[in-house]
Scaffold this motif. Structure first.
Motif, mmCIF file in Angstrom:
data_model
loop_
_atom_site.group_PDB
_atom_site.id
_atom_site.type_symbol
_atom_site.label_atom_id
_atom_site.label_comp_id
_atom_site.label_asym_id
_atom_site.label_seq_id
_atom_site.Cartn_x
_atom_site.Cartn_y
_atom_site.Cartn_z
ATOM 1 N N ALA A 142 33.212 39.912 41.195
ATOM 2 C CA ALA A 142 34.166 39.709 40.100
ATOM 3 C C ALA A 142 33.505 39.801 38.728
ATOM 4 N N ASP A 143 32.195 39.990 38.682
ATOM 5 C CA ASP A 143 31.508 39.961 37.375
ATOM 6 C C ASP A 143 31.681 41.269 36.614
ATOM 7 N N ASP A 144 31.607 41.148 35.287
ATOM 8 C CA ASP A 144 31.599 42.323 34.420
ATOM 9 C C ASP A 144 30.151 42.698 34.156
ATOM 10 N N VAL A 145 29.815 43.960 34.391
ATOM 11 C CA VAL A 145 28.457 44.429 34.117
ATOM 12 C C VAL A 145 28.582 45.672 33.253
ATOM 13 N N VAL A 146 28.044 45.592 32.041
ATOM 14 C CA VAL A 146 28.182 46.711 31.114
ATOM 15 C C VAL A 146 26.928 47.581 31.186
ATOM 16 N N GLU A 147 27.128 48.845 31.520
ATOM 17 C CA GLU A 147 26.048 49.844 31.554
ATOM 18 C C GLU A 147 26.476 51.005 30.665
ATOM 19 N N ASP A 148 25.654 51.341 29.680
ATOM 20 C CA ASP A 148 25.980 52.442 28.757
ATOM 21 C C ASP A 148 27.377 52.261 28.172
ATOM 22 N N GLY A 149 27.702 51.021 27.769
ATOM 23 C CA GLY A 149 28.950 50.753 27.076
ATOM 24 C C GLY A 149 30.185 50.698 27.969
ATOM 25 N N ARG A 150 30.000 50.748 29.283
ATOM 26 C CA ARG A 150 31.132 50.781 30.198
ATOM 27 C C ARG A 150 30.995 49.643 31.197
ATOM 28 N N ASP A 151 32.113 48.997 31.538
ATOM 29 C CA ASP A 151 32.055 47.945 32.569
ATOM 30 C C ASP A 151 32.053 48.596 33.939
ATOM 31 N N VAL A 152 30.888 48.560 34.599
ATOM 32 C CA VAL A 152 30.778 49.205 35.917
ATOM 33 C C VAL A 152 30.956 48.202 37.052
ATOM 34 N N GLY A 153 31.035 46.914 36.711
ATOM 35 C CA GLY A 153 31.168 45.891 37.740
ATOM 36 C C GLY A 153 29.929 45.862 38.627
ATOM 37 N N PHE A 154 29.968 44.988 39.645
ATOM 38 C CA PHE A 154 28.832 44.964 40.580
ATOM 39 C C PHE A 154 29.337 45.153 41.997
ATOM 40 N N GLY A 155 28.687 46.047 42.717
ATOM 41 C CA GLY A 155 29.040 46.251 44.119
ATOM 42 C C GLY A 155 27.916 46.927 44.862
ATOM 43 N N GLY A 156 28.059 46.988 46.157
ATOM 44 C CA GLY A 156 27.053 47.644 46.988
ATOM 45 C C GLY A 156 27.550 47.683 48.412
ATOM 46 N N SER A 157 26.885 48.507 49.221
ATOM 47 C CA SER A 157 27.343 48.626 50.606
ATOM 48 C C SER A 157 26.175 48.624 51.578
ATOM 49 N N VAL A 158 26.517 48.427 52.836
ATOM 50 C CA VAL A 158 25.544 48.379 53.919
ATOM 51 C C VAL A 158 26.124 49.218 55.058
ATOM 52 N N PRO A 159 25.282 50.027 55.732
ATOM 53 C CA PRO A 159 25.786 50.718 56.920
ATOM 54 C C PRO A 159 26.325 49.684 57.906
ATOM 55 N N LEU A 160 27.471 49.985 58.502
ATOM 56 C CA LEU A 160 28.132 49.003 59.377
ATOM 57 C C LEU A 160 27.204 48.465 60.457
ATOM 58 N N GLU A 161 26.374 49.361 61.039
ATOM 59 C CA GLU A 161 25.522 48.896 62.148
ATOM 60 C C GLU A 161 24.415 47.966 61.667
ATOM 61 N N GLN A 162 24.194 47.883 60.335
ATOM 62 C CA GLN A 162 23.185 46.954 59.822
ATOM 63 C C GLN A 162 23.809 45.704 59.225
ATOM 64 N N ALA A 163 25.120 45.590 59.353
ATOM 65 C CA ALA A 163 25.816 44.443 58.757
ATOM 66 C C ALA A 163 26.316 43.477 59.820
ATOM 67 N N GLY A 164 25.870 43.676 61.060
ATOM 68 C CA GLY A 164 26.390 42.891 62.186
ATOM 69 C C GLY A 164 26.206 41.392 62.054
ATOM 70 N N ASP A 165 25.136 40.970 61.360
ATOM 71 C CA ASP A 165 24.883 39.532 61.229
ATOM 72 C C ASP A 165 25.255 38.990 59.856
ATOM 73 N N ALA A 166 25.983 39.782 59.079
ATOM 74 C CA ALA A 166 26.314 39.337 57.719
ATOM 75 C C ALA A 166 27.338 38.202 57.747
ATOM 76 N N LEU A 167 27.237 37.361 56.723
ATOM 77 C CA LEU A 167 28.176 36.241 56.572
ATOM 78 C C LEU A 167 28.962 36.407 55.282
ATOM 79 N N LEU A 168 30.152 35.805 55.253
ATOM 80 C CA LEU A 168 30.857 35.542 54.000
ATOM 81 C C LEU A 168 30.685 34.044 53.795
ATOM 82 N N ALA A 169 29.879 33.679 52.802
ATOM 83 C CA ALA A 169 29.407 32.289 52.704
ATOM 84 C C ALA A 169 30.049 31.562 51.536
ATOM 85 N N TRP A 170 30.397 30.283 51.796
ATOM 86 C CA TRP A 170 30.893 29.412 50.727
ATOM 87 C C TRP A 170 30.045 28.151 50.586
#
Ligand SMILES: Nc1nc2c(c(=O)[nH]1)N[C@H]1C(S)=C(S)[C@@H](COP(=O)(O)O)O[C@H]1N2
Ligand SMILES: [Mo]
Length: 355
Positions: A142-170
């Motif tokens: 949800a964060d705003d990240v400004v790169e070269d004057g533009r809000d590009v936000g923050f995101g990233g991805s993982v190949p599905l087969e490498q995300a098997g143990d990932a958590l959504l943590a609170w």
């Protein structure tokens, strides 16, 4: 600031980038929250936990939109001890080889281990029904990240087969996930560069290709020799085997006699650490260190060795091995890259020993 100990080094206040004093985290299998590093690229969003929602969409049979309460009610609770490490951890060693303008000279403290609690990403994806073409799971914050004057936000991805143990943590170490660490909800992806453990998580998208967010498409890449284009680099994901000497500090003056050398080690690509060796003579002779508590392959191991130091100058060196018999390159010079990622050469500490 943000509940961090006063010994934590603030590299920048806004966005907050903070690194603990390595000597203060020695031996803690789980890093105390007040010593856990912070890596932020943009604003610190203020999110109300009661209203927060995460959308699951893309290549799924059913789009989901879930509140924290629905996540708790619909899915089994999970907890795991997972180490997070920034791809820029130990960059200072690369900068010592050649300058890396515009990047933080992180020491060996941009790493920490917590007990994360929440739900399994796999359970949530199963409820959405991945389509057969889905290959990558992309996260957006949800964060705003400004790169070269533009809000590009923050995101990233993982190949599905490498995300098997990932958590959504609170939760983190038994406390509600602090806002500065991504509260109310973040992804925690074992063995992958910290940048993929997206904080303030608002969207999970299944895709055929990696995320097209700036931080996947153009940043966090290992730029090849001769190129000055960050986007030309290889996309980072899993870590190589790595270790650091956290005590004594490089440049320390010590009294002669038995001296405890201590640090962390982590295996490559989520493999367990199998051994750590320590040298007190620059790498000519070695002895085997004792390993600390084993929290499983997603977590680091602390290690320590006692070396007998005579008066004079000594170079302490460590090298970790993992279960693939992978070990660390001897010298940082062979790893230098334009943005200073994946710094994992054998750690060295020069000490002066007095009689
Ligand atoms: N939304 C969002 N998620 C993010 C980041 C960010 O700037 N924004 N930084 C990433 C990076 S580069 C790292 S190393 C880890 C750091 O997590 P921490 O600050 O909880 O230690 O969060 C990752 N997740
Ligand atoms: Mo990072």
């Amino acid at each position: 600031m943000f509940g961090k100990d006063s010994s934590v080094r603030i590299w920048s206040a806004d966005p907050l980038n903070a690194e603990p004093d390595p000597a203060r985290i020695v031996g803690h299998a789980l890093t105390p929250l007040e010593h856990f590093y912070v890596r932020n690229h943009g604003s610190l969003p203020e999110l109300a936990p009661e209203r927060h929602r995460v959308v699951v969409d893309g290549l799924v049979e059913r789009r989901l939109e879930l509140t924290l309460r629905e996540l708790r009610e619909r899915f089994r609770p999970r907890a795991a001890d997972v180490t997070l490490q920034c791809a820029g951890n130990r960059r200072a060693d690369l900068i010592a080889v050649r300058d890396i303008p515009g990047e933080i000279a992180w020491g060996p403290g941009t790493i920490g281990t917590a007990r994360w609690a929440g739900v399994a990403l796999a359970d949530v994806l199963a409820a959405a029904g991945p389509r057969p073409e889905a290959r990558h799971v992309a996260f957006t914050g949800a964060d705003d990240v400004v790169e070269d004057g533009r809000d590009v936000g923050f995101g990233g991805s993982v190949p599905l087969e490498q995300a098997g143990d990932a958590l959504l943590a609170w939760a983190m170490n038994g406390a509600p996930l602090p806002a500065v660490h991504g509260g109310p909800l973040r992804a925690v992806v074992p063995a992958q560069i910290g940048a993929r453990s997206v904080k303030w998580l608002t969207r999970i998208e299944l895709r055929a290709d990696p995320s097209d967010n700036h931080f996947q498409r153009a940043a966090y890449r290992l730029v090849p020799p001769g190129s000055d284009d960050p986007a030309s680099g290889l996309m980072l994901g899993a870590f190589p085997v790595n270790s650091a000497i956290c005590a004594p500090a490089d440049g320390a003056t010590l009294a002669a006699g038995p001296t405890v050398v201590a640090g962390w080690a982590i295996g490559g690509a989520g493999r367990p650490v199998s051994r750590v060796d320590v040298s007190a003579d620059g790498g000519t002779t070695w002895s085997v260190a004792a390993l600390g508590r084993d929290l499983g392959p997603a977590a680091w191991r602390w290690w320590e060795a006692t070396v007998d130091l005579r008066p004079g100058e000594h170079e302490l060196v460590a090298r970790a091995w993992d279960t693939a018999a992978a070990t660390q390159p001897e010298r940082a010079a062979s790893l230098w890259n334009l943005k200073g990622y994946m710094s994992c050469a054998c750690p060295r500490a020069r000490v002066r020993v007095t009689a």
